[in-house]
Scaffold this active site. Structure first.
Site, PDB file in Angstrom:
ATOM      1  N   ASP A 100       0.874  -1.164   0.000  1.00 44.24           N
ATOM      2  CA  ASP A 100       0.000   0.000   0.000  1.00 44.24           C
ATOM      3  C   ASP A 100       0.912   1.214   0.000  1.00 44.24           C
ATOM      4  OD1 ASP A 100      -1.685   2.112   0.417  1.00 44.24           O
ATOM      5  OD2 ASP A 100      -2.888   1.111   1.942  1.00 44.24           O
ATOM      6  N   TYR A 125      -8.262  15.537  -6.901  1.00 43.78           N
ATOM      7  CA  TYR A 125      -7.443  14.838  -7.905  1.00 43.78           C
ATOM      8  C   TYR A 125      -6.586  15.837  -8.697  1.00 43.78           C
ATOM      9  CZ  TYR A 125      -6.307  12.262 -12.190  1.00 43.78           C
ATOM     10  OH  TYR A 125      -5.643  11.697 -13.259  1.00 43.78           O
ATOM     11  N   LYS A 160      -2.458  16.174  -8.709  1.00 40.66           N
ATOM     12  CA  LYS A 160      -1.643  15.952  -9.913  1.00 40.66           C
ATOM     13  C   LYS A 160      -0.846  17.206 -10.269  1.00 40.66           C
ATOM     14  CE  LYS A 160      -2.621  11.625 -11.110  1.00 40.66           C
ATOM     15  NZ  LYS A 160      -1.601  10.577 -11.269  1.00 40.66           N
TER      16      LYS A 160
END
Ligand SMILES: NC(=O)c1ccc[n+]([C@@H]2O[C@H](COP(=O)([O-])OP(=O)(O)OC[C@H]3O[C@@H](n4cnc5c(N)ncnc54)[C@H](OP(=O)(O)O)[C@@H]3O)[C@@H](O)[C@H]2O)c1
Length: 244
Positions: free
Chosen positions: A66, A157, A161
């Site tokens: 993980d 998100y 990024k």
């Protein structure tokens, strides 16, 4: 100009069991790399991908990890680098995508996306740094068009990024001249998933009049993996012009 041989080069692809990561791992295996992959929740996909890597003749290793767990990251990178005898290329591919109205994103959702998309590439790269420094290797981070253009229902998100894009530039500057670091920002990539009405909508508004394929992104990866080491700190959108 002498063409570099990739036989014997060693690559680590995070999230290499499925999706784009699987395509990257297999392409690198056919290019001559030994390949290590990490996976978390897809052990059966990992087995299938490792079998494909073996079919390609590649030395291969898969480690369950993980990437949100810093200790597990160090252990996984060390295991893969030891098994492969070093590292020449790191592809920080693993990532998570989530849709949520901005005002509804919880702290837990925000942290999970950043831990996966931004912190994990940093931790994996940090663990891989001594190996890549020794081999004068390369890092390719998989960013997103969403890190360049704001998508209203993907704020966490997109922001994660965008941070990865900056991290790529910072790494490139910090770890030169030994390591080159570049980043790919895919646009809408269709990976053979079930047809979705959104696909045609995206294709229609893309100047190249189609969505991207995993192979389009692989071509970009192979360029950064095999092209001039002198090219560093670059962000390459693979989006058919969608972001224009
Ligand atoms: N597909 C697109 O259109 C597109 C567009 C722009 C950018 N990208 C980027 O390209 C990369 C790959 O995309 P994809 O579409 O192939 O994604 P995907 O199908 O959703 O696969 C995500 C991958 O990340 C791994 N992963 C996620 N969370 C993890 C964690 N906590 N620890 C370890 N591994 C974890 C998954 O591993 P397990 O399954 O083993 O858990 C899986 O291999 C991502 O970084 C994505 O943001 C994709």
């Amino acid at each position: 100009m002498a063409l570099e041989s990739f036989a014997g080069k060693r690559a680590l692809v995070t999230g290499g069991a499925r999706g784009l990561g699987r395509t990257f791992a297999v392409a690198l295996a056919y290019a001559g790399y030994s390949v290590g992959i990490t996976y978390r929740s897809s052990p059966e996909d990992a087995d299938r991908t490792l079998a494909e890597l073996a079919d390609a003749g590649a030395v291969n290793v898969g480690v369950r990890c993980d990437l949100r767990d810093p200790e597990a990251v160090s252990a996984a990178v060390e295991e893969i680098a030891t098994d492969l005898g070093g590292l020449d290329l790191l592809v920080n591919n693993a990532g998570m995508f989530e849709t949520s109205a901005l005002e509804e994103i919880t702290t837990e959702q925000w942290d999970a996306v950043f831990e996966t998309n931004t912190r994990a590439p940093f931790l994996v790269a940090k663990a891989a740094y001594p190996y890549l420094k020794a081999s004068h290797g390369r890092i390719v981070n998989i960013g997103s068009l969403g890190g360049i253009h704001p998508w209203a229902t993907h704020a966490h998100y997109c922001t994660s990024k965008a941070a990865l894009h900056m991290l790529s530039q910072t790494m490139a500057k910090a770890w030169a001249p030994e390591i080159s670091v570049n980043c790919i920002a895919p646009g809408m990539i269709v990976k053979g998933d079930a047809p979705d009405p959104a696909y045609q909508r995206f294709a229609d508004k893309t100047p190249m009049q189609r969505n991207g394929t995993a192979e389009d992104v692989v071509e970009a990866l192979l360029f950064f993996a095999t092209g001039p080491h002198f090219i560093t700190g670059q962000l390459l959108a693979v989006d058919g012009g969608l972001g224009l």
